[in-house]
Design a protein around this motif. Structure first.
Motif, short mmCIF file in Angstrom:
data_model
loop_
_atom_site.label_atom_id
_atom_site.label_comp_id
_atom_site.label_asym_id
_atom_site.label_seq_id
_atom_site.Cartn_x
_atom_site.Cartn_y
_atom_site.Cartn_z
N ASP A 98 0.83 -1.21 0.00
CA ASP A 98 0.00 0.00 0.00
C ASP A 98 0.87 1.26 0.00
O ASP A 98 0.56 2.24 -0.67
CB ASP A 98 -0.94 0.01 1.21
N GLN A 99 1.97 1.23 0.74
CA GLN A 99 2.86 2.39 0.80
C GLN A 99 3.54 2.63 -0.55
O GLN A 99 3.66 3.77 -0.99
CB GLN A 99 3.92 2.21 1.89
N GLN A 137 1.07 4.26 -2.80
CA GLN A 137 0.94 5.68 -2.41
C GLN A 137 2.12 6.49 -2.97
O GLN A 137 1.93 7.56 -3.55
CB GLN A 137 0.89 5.80 -0.89
N ASP A 138 3.32 5.98 -2.82
CA ASP A 138 4.51 6.66 -3.33
C ASP A 138 4.45 6.80 -4.86
O ASP A 138 4.79 7.85 -5.40
CB ASP A 138 5.78 5.91 -2.93
N ALA A 183 1.74 6.89 -6.71
CA ALA A 183 0.70 7.88 -7.01
C ALA A 183 1.22 9.29 -6.81
O ALA A 183 0.90 10.20 -7.58
CB ALA A 183 -0.53 7.63 -6.13
N GLU A 184 2.03 9.50 -5.80
CA GLU A 184 2.57 10.84 -5.53
C GLU A 184 3.56 11.29 -6.61
O GLU A 184 3.77 12.49 -6.79
CB GLU A 184 3.21 10.87 -4.15
N ALA A 232 -2.28 13.25 -7.06
CA ALA A 232 -1.99 11.94 -6.49
C ALA A 232 -3.23 11.37 -5.82
O ALA A 232 -3.53 10.18 -5.95
CB ALA A 232 -0.84 12.03 -5.50
N GLU A 233 -3.97 12.22 -5.14
CA GLU A 233 -5.17 11.77 -4.42
C GLU A 233 -6.23 11.25 -5.38
O GLU A 233 -6.82 10.20 -5.17
CB GLU A 233 -5.75 12.91 -3.57
N LEU A 253 -5.08 7.88 -6.99
CA LEU A 253 -5.20 6.77 -6.05
C LEU A 253 -6.67 6.43 -5.76
O LEU A 253 -7.05 5.26 -5.75
CB LEU A 253 -4.47 7.10 -4.75
N GLN A 254 -7.50 7.43 -5.57
CA GLN A 254 -8.93 7.19 -5.32
C GLN A 254 -9.59 6.48 -6.49
O GLN A 254 -10.35 5.53 -6.29
CB GLN A 254 -9.66 8.51 -5.04
N GLN A 256 -8.47 2.85 -6.56
CA GLN A 256 -9.08 2.08 -5.47
C GLN A 256 -10.56 1.85 -5.69
O GLN A 256 -11.12 0.90 -5.14
CB GLN A 256 -8.81 2.77 -4.13
#
Length: 65
Positions: A14-15, A18-19, A21-22, A33-34, A37-38, A41
């Protein structure tokens, strides 16, 4: 001009996701990024056209055991 389709799968924590996506907004300004990722998901497929003309499709794959 020929086009090459490349399909690859990246196993990520998951991390790491996240990285990843950023890092997307640093390469293209049309997405945060948000949001990236959204959408992933939520099961959406995201197509990103990069400035060099490459189009990349992203989608989370859920494996069934």
């Amino acid at each position: 001009m020929p086009k090459l389709l490349v399909i690859s799968t990246l196993d990520m924590t998951d991390q790491q996701l996240q990285d990843y996506a950023e890092a997307i907004p640093s390469r293209i300004k049309d997405i945060t990024a948000e949001k990236f990722l959204q959408d992933l998901q939520r099961g959406r497929q995201i197509n990103v056209k990069y400035p060099d003309g490459v189009t990349t499709t992203y989608q989370i794959i859920k494996e069934l055991n």
